[in-house]
Structure formats: structure tokens, C-alpha cells
Write a protein that holds these residues in place. Structure first.
Motif, PDB file in Angstrom:
ATOM      1  N   ASN A 152      -9.740 -51.292  69.624  1.00  0.00           N
ATOM      2  CA  ASN A 152      -9.873 -49.840  69.646  1.00  0.00           C
ATOM      3  C   ASN A 152     -10.033 -49.272  68.246  1.00  0.00           C
ATOM      4  OD1 ASN A 152      -9.468 -49.415  72.518  1.00  0.00           O
ATOM      5  ND2 ASN A 152      -7.345 -50.034  72.175  1.00  0.00           N
ATOM      6  N   ARG A 153     -10.640 -48.070  68.197  1.00  0.00           N
ATOM      7  CA  ARG A 153     -10.636 -47.277  66.973  1.00  0.00           C
ATOM      8  C   ARG A 153      -9.558 -46.209  67.111  1.00  0.00           C
ATOM      9  NH1 ARG A 153     -15.330 -44.390  64.672  1.00  0.00           N
ATOM     10  NH2 ARG A 153     -15.558 -43.533  66.778  1.00  0.00           N
ATOM     11  N   VAL A 154      -8.815 -46.009  66.049  1.00  0.00           N
ATOM     12  CA  VAL A 154      -7.707 -45.046  66.079  1.00  0.00           C
ATOM     13  C   VAL A 154      -7.825 -44.130  64.865  1.00  0.00           C
ATOM     14  CG1 VAL A 154      -5.210 -44.739  66.053  1.00  0.00           C
ATOM     15  CG2 VAL A 154      -6.208 -46.691  67.253  1.00  0.00           C
ATOM     16  N   ILE A 155      -7.751 -42.816  65.122  1.00  0.00           N
ATOM     17  CA  ILE A 155      -7.723 -41.845  64.048  1.00  0.00           C
ATOM     18  C   ILE A 155      -6.283 -41.400  63.817  1.00  0.00           C
ATOM     19  CG2 ILE A 155      -8.252 -39.991  65.689  1.00  0.00           C
ATOM     20  CD1 ILE A 155      -9.425 -38.408  63.368  1.00  0.00           C
ATOM     21  N   THR A 156      -5.923 -41.272  62.566  1.00  0.00           N
ATOM     22  CA  THR A 156      -4.575 -40.830  62.204  1.00  0.00           C
ATOM     23  C   THR A 156      -4.669 -39.557  61.371  1.00  0.00           C
ATOM     24  OG1 THR A 156      -3.776 -43.119  62.183  1.00  0.00           O
ATOM     25  CG2 THR A 156      -2.417 -41.461  61.077  1.00  0.00           C
ATOM     26  N   TRP A 157      -4.112 -38.474  61.890  1.00  0.00           N
ATOM     27  CA  TRP A 157      -3.949 -37.234  61.127  1.00  0.00           C
ATOM     28  C   TRP A 157      -2.527 -37.220  60.567  1.00  0.00           C
ATOM     29  CZ3 TRP A 157      -6.491 -36.350  66.028  1.00  0.00           C
ATOM     30  CH2 TRP A 157      -7.820 -35.918  65.923  1.00  0.00           C
ATOM     31  N   SER A 158      -2.367 -36.958  59.303  1.00  0.00           N
ATOM     32  CA  SER A 158      -1.032 -36.969  58.710  1.00  0.00           C
ATOM     33  C   SER A 158      -0.873 -35.791  57.751  1.00  0.00           C
ATOM     34  CB  SER A 158      -0.792 -38.290  57.957  1.00  0.00           C
ATOM     35  OG  SER A 158      -1.798 -38.494  56.972  1.00  0.00           O
ATOM     36  N   ALA A 159       0.331 -35.268  57.724  1.00  0.00           N
ATOM     37  CA  ALA A 159       0.655 -34.148  56.827  1.00  0.00           C
ATOM     38  C   ALA A 159       2.086 -34.297  56.341  1.00  0.00           C
ATOM     39  CB  ALA A 159       0.466 -32.808  57.540  1.00  0.00           C
ATOM     40  N   ARG A 160       2.314 -33.922  55.073  1.00  0.00           N
ATOM     41  CA  ARG A 160       3.660 -34.018  54.509  1.00  0.00           C
ATOM     42  C   ARG A 160       4.602 -33.028  55.169  1.00  0.00           C
ATOM     43  NH1 ARG A 160       6.316 -37.730  51.804  1.00  0.00           N
ATOM     44  NH2 ARG A 160       4.470 -38.062  50.476  1.00  0.00           N
ATOM     45  N   ARG A 161       4.119 -31.810  55.375  1.00  0.00           N
ATOM     46  CA  ARG A 161       4.945 -30.779  56.014  1.00  0.00           C
ATOM     47  C   ARG A 161       4.085 -29.973  56.975  1.00  0.00           C
ATOM     48  NH1 ARG A 161       6.850 -30.880  50.785  1.00  0.00           N
ATOM     49  NH2 ARG A 161       9.104 -31.197  50.549  1.00  0.00           N
ATOM     50  N   ALA A 162       4.623 -29.710  58.123  1.00  0.00           N
ATOM     51  CA  ALA A 162       3.950 -28.872  59.118  1.00  0.00           C
ATOM     52  C   ALA A 162       5.005 -28.293  60.044  1.00  0.00           C
ATOM     53  CB  ALA A 162       2.938 -29.694  59.909  1.00  0.00           C
ATOM     54  N   SER A 163       4.772 -27.101  60.499  1.00  0.00           N
ATOM     55  CA  SER A 163       5.714 -26.455  61.409  1.00  0.00           C
ATOM     56  C   SER A 163       4.944 -25.542  62.351  1.00  0.00           C
ATOM     57  CB  SER A 163       6.750 -25.634  60.630  1.00  0.00           C
ATOM     58  OG  SER A 163       6.120 -24.618  59.870  1.00  0.00           O
ATOM     59  N   GLY A 164       5.512 -25.342  63.518  1.00  0.00           N
ATOM     60  CA  GLY A 164       4.911 -24.453  64.493  1.00  0.00           C
ATOM     61  C   GLY A 164       3.777 -25.114  65.267  1.00  0.00           C
ATOM     62  N   SER A 165       2.966 -24.310  65.914  1.00  0.00           N
ATOM     63  CA  SER A 165       1.856 -24.805  66.734  1.00  0.00           C
ATOM     64  C   SER A 165       0.747 -25.378  65.858  1.00  0.00           C
ATOM     65  CB  SER A 165       1.310 -23.662  67.594  1.00  0.00           C
ATOM     66  OG  SER A 165       0.222 -24.115  68.360  1.00  0.00           O
ATOM     67  N   GLN A 166       0.293 -26.562  66.211  1.00  0.00           N
ATOM     68  CA  GLN A 166      -0.741 -27.264  65.449  1.00  0.00           C
ATOM     69  C   GLN A 166      -1.944 -27.553  66.351  1.00  0.00           C
ATOM     70  OE1 GLN A 166      -0.199 -28.073  61.975  1.00  0.00           O
ATOM     71  NE2 GLN A 166       1.487 -26.645  62.421  1.00  0.00           N
ATOM     72  N   THR A 167      -3.146 -27.405  65.780  1.00  0.00           N
ATOM     73  CA  THR A 167      -4.378 -27.675  66.525  1.00  0.00           C
ATOM     74  C   THR A 167      -5.314 -28.512  65.658  1.00  0.00           C
ATOM     75  OG1 THR A 167      -4.202 -25.575  67.734  1.00  0.00           O
ATOM     76  CG2 THR A 167      -6.341 -26.681  67.739  1.00  0.00           C
ATOM     77  N   LEU A 168      -5.775 -29.623  66.204  1.00  0.00           N
ATOM     78  CA  LEU A 168      -6.706 -30.523  65.533  1.00  0.00           C
ATOM     79  C   LEU A 168      -7.920 -30.736  66.450  1.00  0.00           C
ATOM     80  CD1 LEU A 168      -4.077 -33.206  64.452  1.00  0.00           C
ATOM     81  CD2 LEU A 168      -4.861 -31.271  63.092  1.00  0.00           C
ATOM     82  N   TYR A 169      -9.062 -31.024  65.836  1.00  0.00           N
ATOM     83  CA  TYR A 169     -10.271 -31.207  66.623  1.00  0.00           C
ATOM     84  C   TYR A 169     -10.970 -32.508  66.232  1.00  0.00           C
ATOM     85  CZ  TYR A 169     -10.189 -26.373  68.353  1.00  0.00           C
ATOM     86  OH  TYR A 169      -9.850 -25.197  68.974  1.00  0.00           O
ATOM     87  N   TYR A 170     -11.523 -33.141  67.267  1.00  0.00           N
ATOM     88  CA  TYR A 170     -12.420 -34.280  67.070  1.00  0.00           C
ATOM     89  C   TYR A 170     -13.715 -33.949  67.810  1.00  0.00           C
ATOM     90  CZ  TYR A 170     -14.656 -38.799  67.901  1.00  0.00           C
ATOM     91  OH  TYR A 170     -15.564 -39.830  67.992  1.00  0.00           O
ATOM     92  N   ARG A 171     -14.832 -34.036  67.113  1.00  0.00           N
ATOM     93  CA  ARG A 171     -16.118 -33.669  67.709  1.00  0.00           C
ATOM     94  C   ARG A 171     -17.082 -34.840  67.605  1.00  0.00           C
ATOM     95  NH1 ARG A 171     -18.347 -27.956  66.264  1.00  0.00           N
ATOM     96  NH2 ARG A 171     -16.698 -27.520  67.784  1.00  0.00           N
TER      97      ARG A 171
END
Length: 507
Positions: free
Chosen positions: A94-113
Motif C-alpha cells: 500500500n501507499r500511505v500518506i502521513t500528515w503531521s503537525a507539532r501542535r493542532a487544536s480544534g476541528s481539522q480538515t485535510l484534503y487529498y485530490r
């Protein structure tokens, strides 16, 4: 003579066969569109990832991506996120994408197109799979039920394909107590896949779960399928129906029993798919695909040339068509013209002036040029000075016509300067010589034949569909050459000769 005829026949056969083979290969193997206005489907897939991040902590979201190359070609793949690092890796198959952030809070939205098409997709060879697996641990009533199901499955199957299909059919039998026991009251596709996997493992038949996405303009969720390797290829099965063979509108997204999305440092994760279909010109799609994948046939075609050069070759490649028209008119029709290439050049000049205006200009300039040529003949001038005067007269006449056309608002007259002046001059000279040698009547007949042939050649050479076909499939020129070679041995009557000798035919 016999060996010469045989040599010619072999040459014609080779040229025609080669032209047909190359053209057929482009159409049926490379899928190059036959028509310029042909369109293809373009699928735009958006995967929207939503989750709730913990308060000001590190976040890592991982999602499976489609492997591509399985009958599809990727035209664009993009990752849209705010303040997230993006990394794509391979994990097993499989191919796997990893989104990473040092700090995040609240509602999060990411997109793959993903933008893809099926037309130029290459069927990449899938990796070989296992042909044996160990049995899953099972005890008690479940083992007894599984063995009871396996007995008739073995009896009614002959190979891996029929074994898996029969297993799926037995598991989906609502009236079978053993199947209901293995399902444990859970009729979901995931539970059925687990029961099928258990039964196949006891028979040492390997099985994998694959998750696909149906390409349709409605909200979609990943659809579970099963596959097994029979030693030669992967066989795909629907766990609900036992249907064998993955439909063409299914895009394989990931394999295995793991979930599509995993989020560390967040909760309430969800993936929503939106699929949109659009249409794109097929040859434009080929050009885009050539830049993104292995559709490299365009690099070795006329479409690989610079745009300005392409426009020139679109005109040049139609010249053999014009020559073929003249050849048919002369050898079969008996039409008399000033050579073969002169009418084709005049036909090319009609592209700039438009047909009606071009015929008037050609007739006018030729008539005036013949009059001047006749006058110069009385002065007893040599050929070279005479041609020089005629050429200069043609240039002056063209300039005068262009000037008056501009004053009268006739923009077509401005393009008369693009007429091949040398061709016009030589046409006038040759017509005048014909006039002297064979009389005015024959000269007018040749001039009229030249104009008719040029007009017909212009009409055929400007058929847009034919221009596209010849430019896209230049190997058809080999077929034309073969036909021209065959015409070179024609010794029969021409159409005009049949009319002339009609009285002899009656006798």
C-alpha cells in the motif's frame, strides 16, 4: 518483366500492410482517438479528512492512497493542508500518506485530490501473491461449523476460483445454520469476509481483503472485495454475491483489514469521498498523459513538434492527398492539367484567399499575364527577359489588387500576395507555349482543367476530419504510396477517352 511485376507487387503489399499495421496499432493499442472532437471521461476524486485534534498537542494522521497503474493513469495528485507536513511512503503493498503537525487544536480538515483517466492507463503487472497459508486458530463450535461447511465446498469445487466462489456462496446462505454460527448474527461485509477467510485458511488457500472505490457521481464509501492468488494471477470476488472479476469502474484503494484512516492525537476521524466526472478532448488528454506517464507515443509523433511547426506540417501532410486527387483526375478521368504539382500549389494558395475569391484572382491574373506574354512575344524577346517582365508584372498586379481591395474593404484581397508568384508566372508562360504549339482552344482546356483540379484538391485538402486523421496517423501515407505505385501500371482507358471513342464501342 515478370520478375519486375512481382517486385512491384511485393513492394505495394509491404507498404500497404505496414501502413495498415501502424495505423491499427495506434488506434487499437495506443487508443489514439480517430476523431478530433472525441472526448473521454476525467474523474476528479476528493477525499476530505475531518477530525477533532486534542488541545495544542502533536497530531499525526495516516491514510491509505490508491496504488494507481491498474488500468488508470494519474493526471494530477495533490495534498491540501494547512500547517501540516506531508509524507508519502509504501507500507507493504500500500501507499500511505502521513500528515503531521507539532501542535493542532480544534476541528481539522485535510484534503487529498486525485485526477485520473482510464483511456491511457497501463495495466501494470501485479506482484505475485502467496499460494499457501497457515490455518487460523479456531476451536469449539466454530471449528465444527467450519469443517461442516468445508466438506461440500471441497466436493463442489475444482480449482481456487471455484473454491473461493463456493465458499462465499455458502457463507451468504441465510438458511445454513453453520454459516449463521460463523457470522455470529453480524451480516456485514466485514464479518462475511472474516468467515470466508477462516474457511479458506483451513483449506490453506490465501485470501486478501481489498477496498475499492466505485467511480460514480454520487457519494461513495469504500467497497470491500476479496482476492486470492491462483499461482498465475489475482482473482477478485465480491463477498456479498461471489461475483468474480473486478468491474472496470472500480479503483483499488488499499489492501488489508486495517482501517482507511488512523489519527494519533485526535478523535472523531472521518473520510468523505466526492467524485466528479468531466469530459476532455481525447487528443488533449493524450498530450497531458504523455507528460505524466508512459504514453510516450506522442514524443515520436508529429504532436511532439513545436506548435508552430505542427501547423506547418498540418498543411504539408495534405499535399500527398492533393497529388492523389490530381493523379486520379489525370490517369482515370483523363483531365488535362499543367503537370501534377502546379494544381496542388494553386490549391494551397486558395487556403489564404478563400476559394471563390481565389478563383477570380487566379483567372484575372492568368488572363492578364497571358495578354502581356502575347504582347511580349511580338517584341521578339528571349525567354529569360520575357519571364522577368511577366514576374514583375505579376508582382505589380498583385500590389494593385491588394491596394484596391483594402480601399474597398475586401480583406481577402490582402492575402493575394501569398499566391506563389513564381507559380503564377510559370503557369502563364506554360499556357502561352501551349497556346502557340497546340492552339488557343487546347490552352483554354488545359487552364480550365488546372483550375478544376486545383479547386477539387482544395476542397478535399481542407476537410478538417481528414487533416486531423492524416496528421495523427501519418502511416496512412504509406497506403497512399502503395496506391500511387499501383496506378503507375494502369494502361486502361480514361473516362474522357471512353466518351471520345463511344462510336467505336457501338460498332
Amino acid at each position: 518483366m515478370r520478375s519486375l511485376n512481382f517486385h512491384l507487387k511485393v513492394l505495394i503489399t509491404v507498404l500497404v500492410s505496414l501502413g495498415i499495421f501502424v495505423t491499427a496499432y495506434q488506434i487499437f493499442v495506443l487508443n489514439i482517438p480517430v476523431k478530433a472532437n472525441e472526448t473521454d471521461n476525467l474523474w476528479n476524486i476528493d477525499a476530505k479528512v475531518d477530525f477533532q485534534a486534542a488541545s495544542s498537542g502533536p497530531v499525526k494522521a495516516q491514510m491509505f492512497l490508491p496504488p494507481l497503474g491498474q488500468g488508470f493513469i494519474s493526471l494530477n495528485e495533490s495534498f491540501i493542508s494547512n500547517n501540516y507536513g506531508v509524507n508519502v511512503n509504501r507500507v507493504n503493498a500500500n501507499r500511505v500518506i502521513t500528515w503531521s503537525a507539532r501542535r493542532a487544536s480544534g476541528s481539522q480538515t485535510l484534503y487529498y485530490r486525485l485526477v485520473l483517466s482510464q483511456r491511457y492507463g497501463s495495466q501494470q503487472d501485479e506482484e505475485n501473491g502467496p499460494i499457501y497459508r497457515e490455518s487460523l486458530p479456531v476451536e469449539g463450535a466454530e471449528r465444527i461449523a467450519a469443517e461442516a461447511l468445508l466438506a461440500p465446498i471441497r466436493q463442489h469445487s475444482a480449482d481456487v476460483e471455484t473454491f473461493v466462489s463456493e465458499t462465499i456462496r455458502r457463507v451468504n446462505n441465510k438458511n445454513d445454520d453453520n454459516a449463521r454460527l460463523l457470522l455470529g448474527g453480524d451480516p456485514t461485509a466485514q464479518r462475511k469476509a472474516a468467515a470466508v477467510e477462516l474457511l479458506l485458511s483451513m483449506a490453506h488457500v490465501p485470501l486478501e481483503r481489498v477496498h475499492t472505490l466505485k467511480l460514480a457521481e454520487t457519494p461513495q464509501t469504500p467497497e470491500l472485495w476479496l482476492r486470492s492468488y491462483n499461482g498465475k494471477r489475482w482473482l477478485y470476488f465480491n463477498p456479498e454475491t461471489g461475483e468474480q472479476g473486478l468491474p472496470r469502474d472500480r479503483l483499488l484503494w488499499w489492501t488489508g483489514a486495517e482501517p482507511l484512516l488512523k489519527v494519533d492525537g485526535g478523535s472523531r476521524a472521518n473520510v468523505t469521498f466526492t467524485i466528479d466526472r468531466s469530459e476532455i478532448n481525447a487528443i488533449r488528454l493524450a498530450q497531458i498523459a504523455n507528460q505524466n506517464a508512459s504514453a510516450s507515443f506522442l514524443e515520436y509523433s508529429l504532436y511532439g513538434l513545436p506548435l508552430s511547426t505542427q501547423q506547418t506540417y498540418q498543411i504539408m501532410i495534405m499535399i500527398p492527398i492533393g497529388v492523389l486527387i490530381i493523379l486520379i483526375l489525370r490517369n482515370l478521368g483523363g483531365l488535362q492539367t499543367l503537370g501534377t504539382f502546379t494544381p496542388v500549389l494553386i490549391a494551397l494558395a486558395f487556403r489564404e484567399t478563400q476559394l471563390g475569391f481565389g478563383i477570380v484572382l487566379f483567372t484575372l491574373i492568368t488572363a492578364l499575364g497571358l495578354s502581356l506574354r502575347s504582347y511580349l512575344e511580338h517584341l521578339k524577346l528571349q525567354m529569360l527577359p520575357r519571364l522577368s517582365v511577366v514576374l514583375t508584372f505579376v508582382v505589380v498586379l498583385i500590389a494593385v489588387i491588394s491596394l484596391f481591395s483594402h480601399k474597398l474593404g475586401l480583406e481577402q484581397g490582402l492575402s493575394v500576395a501569398l499566391f506563389p508568384m513564381v507559380i503564377l508566372t510559370m503557369t502563364i508562360e506554360r499556357l502561352s507555349i501551349t497556346w502557340e504549339e497546340r492552339g488557343a482552344g487546347h490552352a483554354m482546356k488545359v487552364a480550365a482543367g488546372t483550375l478544376i483540379a486545383a479547386t477539387l484538391a482544395h476542397l478535399v485538402m481542407n476537410i478538417a476530419a481528414l487533416t486531423y486523421f492524416m496528421f495523427t496517423f501519418p502511416a496512412t501515407l504509406l497506403i497512399l504510396v502503395g496506391f500511387m505505385l499501383a496506378m503507375g501500371r494502369y494502361r486502361g482507358y480514361r473516362l474522357t477517352e471512353l466518351i471520345r471513342f463511344k462510336a467505336f464501342l457501338k460498332e
